[in-house]
Every structure is written in C-alpha cells, then in structure tokens.
Design a protein around this motif. Structure first.
Motif, PDB file in Angstrom:
ATOM      1  N   SER A  40       0.831  -1.208   0.000  1.00 51.53           N
ATOM      2  CA  SER A  40       0.000   0.000   0.000  1.00 51.53           C
ATOM      3  C   SER A  40       0.864   1.255   0.000  1.00 51.53           C
ATOM      4  N   GLN A  41       0.241   2.373  -0.253  1.00 54.33           N
ATOM      5  CA  GLN A  41       0.898   3.651  -0.054  1.00 54.33           C
ATOM      6  C   GLN A  41       1.091   3.891   1.445  1.00 54.33           C
TER       7      GLN A  41
ATOM      8  N   LEU B 257       1.180  -1.210   4.401  1.00 49.90           N
ATOM      9  CA  LEU B 257       0.644  -2.554   4.550  1.00 49.90           C
ATOM     10  C   LEU B 257       1.048  -3.463   3.396  1.00 49.90           C
ATOM     11  N   LEU B 258       1.334  -4.721   3.733  1.00 50.50           N
ATOM     12  CA  LEU B 258       1.376  -5.784   2.745  1.00 50.50           C
ATOM     13  C   LEU B 258      -0.041  -6.305   2.580  1.00 50.50           C
ATOM     14  N   VAL B 259      -0.496  -6.456   1.349  1.00 47.88           N
ATOM     15  CA  VAL B 259      -1.863  -6.898   1.068  1.00 47.88           C
ATOM     16  C   VAL B 259      -1.820  -8.145   0.191  1.00 47.88           C
ATOM     17  N   ILE B 260      -2.526  -9.178   0.602  1.00 49.51           N
ATOM     18  CA  ILE B 260      -2.546 -10.432  -0.150  1.00 49.51           C
ATOM     19  C   ILE B 260      -3.386 -10.264  -1.418  1.00 49.51           C
ATOM     20  N   LEU B 261      -2.791 -10.591  -2.561  1.00 50.82           N
ATOM     21  CA  LEU B 261      -3.474 -10.463  -3.847  1.00 50.82           C
ATOM     22  C   LEU B 261      -3.848 -11.815  -4.459  1.00 50.82           C
ATOM     23  N   ASP B 262      -3.356 -12.894  -3.886  1.00 57.82           N
ATOM     24  CA  ASP B 262      -3.606 -14.231  -4.421  1.00 57.82           C
ATOM     25  C   ASP B 262      -4.997 -14.709  -3.996  1.00 57.82           C
ATOM     26  N   PRO B 263      -5.943 -14.893  -4.923  1.00 55.91           N
ATOM     27  CA  PRO B 263      -7.306 -15.307  -4.560  1.00 55.91           C
ATOM     28  C   PRO B 263      -7.361 -16.638  -3.821  1.00 55.91           C
TER      29      PRO B 263
ATOM     30  N   TYR C  68      -4.136  -8.518   5.310  1.00 52.02           N
ATOM     31  CA  TYR C  68      -3.016  -7.578   5.299  1.00 52.02           C
ATOM     32  C   TYR C  68      -2.062  -7.849   6.458  1.00 52.02           C
ATOM     33  N   ARG C  69      -0.896  -7.206   6.389  1.00 54.87           N
ATOM     34  CA  ARG C  69       0.064  -7.227   7.487  1.00 54.87           C
ATOM     35  C   ARG C  69       0.846  -5.922   7.460  1.00 54.87           C
ATOM     36  N   PRO C  70       1.081  -5.295   8.607  1.00 53.35           N
ATOM     37  CA  PRO C  70       1.881  -4.066   8.621  1.00 53.35           C
ATOM     38  C   PRO C  70       3.279  -4.296   8.050  1.00 53.35           C
ATOM     39  N   HIS C  71       3.730  -3.344   7.268  1.00 53.73           N
ATOM     40  CA  HIS C  71       5.076  -3.383   6.691  1.00 53.73           C
ATOM     41  C   HIS C  71       5.586  -1.948   6.653  1.00 53.73           C
ATOM     42  N   CYS C  72       5.707  -1.372   7.838  1.00 50.47           N
ATOM     43  CA  CYS C  72       5.963   0.063   7.956  1.00 50.47           C
ATOM     44  C   CYS C  72       7.444   0.384   7.757  1.00 50.47           C
ATOM     45  N   PRO C  73       7.751   1.506   7.113  1.00 51.20           N
ATOM     46  CA  PRO C  73       9.144   1.819   6.742  1.00 51.20           C
ATOM     47  C   PRO C  73      10.084   2.040   7.918  1.00 51.20           C
ATOM     48  N   LYS C  74       9.588   2.620   9.016  1.00 50.68           N
ATOM     49  CA  LYS C  74      10.477   2.972  10.123  1.00 50.68           C
ATOM     50  C   LYS C  74       9.956   2.509  11.483  1.00 50.68           C
ATOM     51  N   CYS C  75       9.052   1.560  11.474  1.00 53.64           N
ATOM     52  CA  CYS C  75       8.434   1.148  12.740  1.00 53.64           C
ATOM     53  C   CYS C  75       8.077  -0.331  12.684  1.00 53.64           C
TER      54      CYS C  75
END
Length: 236
Positions: A12-13, A27-33, A57-64
C-alpha cells in the motif's frame, strides 16, 4: 508453520498511523485469490497477517515495527483473580449467546459505542458502510458472540472461525455498562468459546506496547507474540 509466504502481494501507499500518529503506516496486502479461504487464512494468521473486511493484510511500515501479532493458547489460558471476578460477575448478571447471522440490534450498538468511546479516533463518525466493510467478510464464517442483559443487547464480539483457531476482529459494547469491563470480559468469552470448540488459539490482532489503548491485551496470559517472524511465549 505450514503456510508459505504468498507470491502475490501488494504494498500500500504510506499513510498516517491511527495508533502512533508520529509514524507512517504501510501494509502488505494479499493479492492471491487462493489465500482467501478459512484454512489458508489460518496459515497466514501464523505469519502475522490479519483481515479487515474482505482484505488480508500485514503491517510493513518503513520505520516502525511496533505492531506485533498476539495470540492466546486457549487451553493454557489462566485467568487472573481480577479477570475471574469480572468474568464471573458478567456471566452471573448477563447471558451469552452465539449467533452466525447479523442482527438488527448490532449497528445501533456499534454506532453508540464508536460515538461515545472513540470520538477521537479514525472510525468516528460511524456509518453503516464503514461498519459493514470493516467487520464483515464474504469468504469466511463469522461468529457473533453476544452478551444480553435480559432483552437488551449490550456487547458483541465479532469473531472469525478457522479450523484450529478463532480470530477476534472487533468488540463493541454499550458504554452504559462500562463498569463491567466488557472489553476484557468479551475476550474471555472468546477464549471460553474456543476451548468449547477445541480450538488451539484465539488471535487478538496486533499488540502495540507504546499505545495506551492497546495495552489491555498484554494482561491475558500466557500468550504468544510474533516477533521477528517467530512466536515467542509471554508468561508475565
């Protein structure tokens, strides 16, 4: 762990974190159906993912890295004296029911809860579209654990059901009954329900130690946290 990290994942942005405003969330977002089934989702829960509405989803934050998935081994849970007292009082004064369908009473209770308890948060002001898109899911069975005071609905724990676990999505309750600590009580209702169904875990979502609103989850022991891609036992 039986689940492999999915190959089709979106990123995500960045946007302002609703729990730690000084941080940027991504966020990481699952795209595989094929991942959108109860069994596959359970494997992704083991990898620190979660769902909001229909999306995994799963958090994938740049600095945290403050968000840590948390789960309760249901059969090993030992309530503290305070938790036992609150649970016993609530069970004596109210009745617990299990529903697999939404009731008309849910949204007015949700609206009252958000308006009176979270007027400073990102979910305010509440509306029905937000309520439906956040809580409900088309590919997963949802259980609604309800607490009733005679004929009045006073709490609902929206709970996902997988083959070997439950996942606590969101609990809302009547603020007029705040003295009963219904947020904590409904976690114990979910743990109790999991043991009756012979489930191994109750996933509580993300624990953020530096966020005051999230600290209540750490009171449920023993628990496990997903730290650096490994589940770590927490006993105190």
């Amino acid at each position: 762990m039986t689940e492999h990290f999915p190959s089709k994942i979106g990123l995500s942005q960045q946007f302002s974190c609703s729990y730690l405003p000084e941080q940027q969330e991504q966020l990481l977002v699952i795209l595989d159906p094929s991942c959108y089934t109860p069994a596959r989702f359970e494997g992704l829960l083991e990898l620190g993912f979660r769902r909001s509405g229909d999306q995994i989803y799963r958090p994938h934050c740049p600095k945290c890295s403050a968000c840590q998935s948390m789960r309760i081994p249901a059969k090993r849970f030992i309530a503290s004296k305070s938790q036992k007292r609150k649970f016993k009082k609530a069970i004596n004064d109210f009745s617990v029911t299990v529903s697999h369908k939404e009731r008309d009473e849910y949204y007015p209770l949700y609206e009252k809860y958000i308006s009176l308890r979270h007027s400073d948060g990102s979910m305010y002001p509440p509306n029905r579209l937000q309520y439906e898109s956040f809580l409900f899911c088309h590919w997963l069975p949802i259980t609604f654990l309800e607490l009733w005071h005679e004929s009045k609905l006073i709490a609902v724990a929206v709970t996902d059901t997988m083959p070997n676990s439950l996942s606590a999505i969101y609990t809302f309750f009547d603020p007029d009954y705040e003295q009963y600590s219904l947020g904590n009580v409904m976690i114990m209702v979910q743990i109790d329900h999991a043991t009756k169904l012979d489930k191994d875990f109750v996933y509580l979502g993300y624990q953020i130690d530096s966020c005051k609103k999230m600290r209540y989850k750490s009171q449920f022991l023993p628990s496990q946290r997903f730290v650096n891609d490994v589940w770590i036992d927490q006993v105190s």
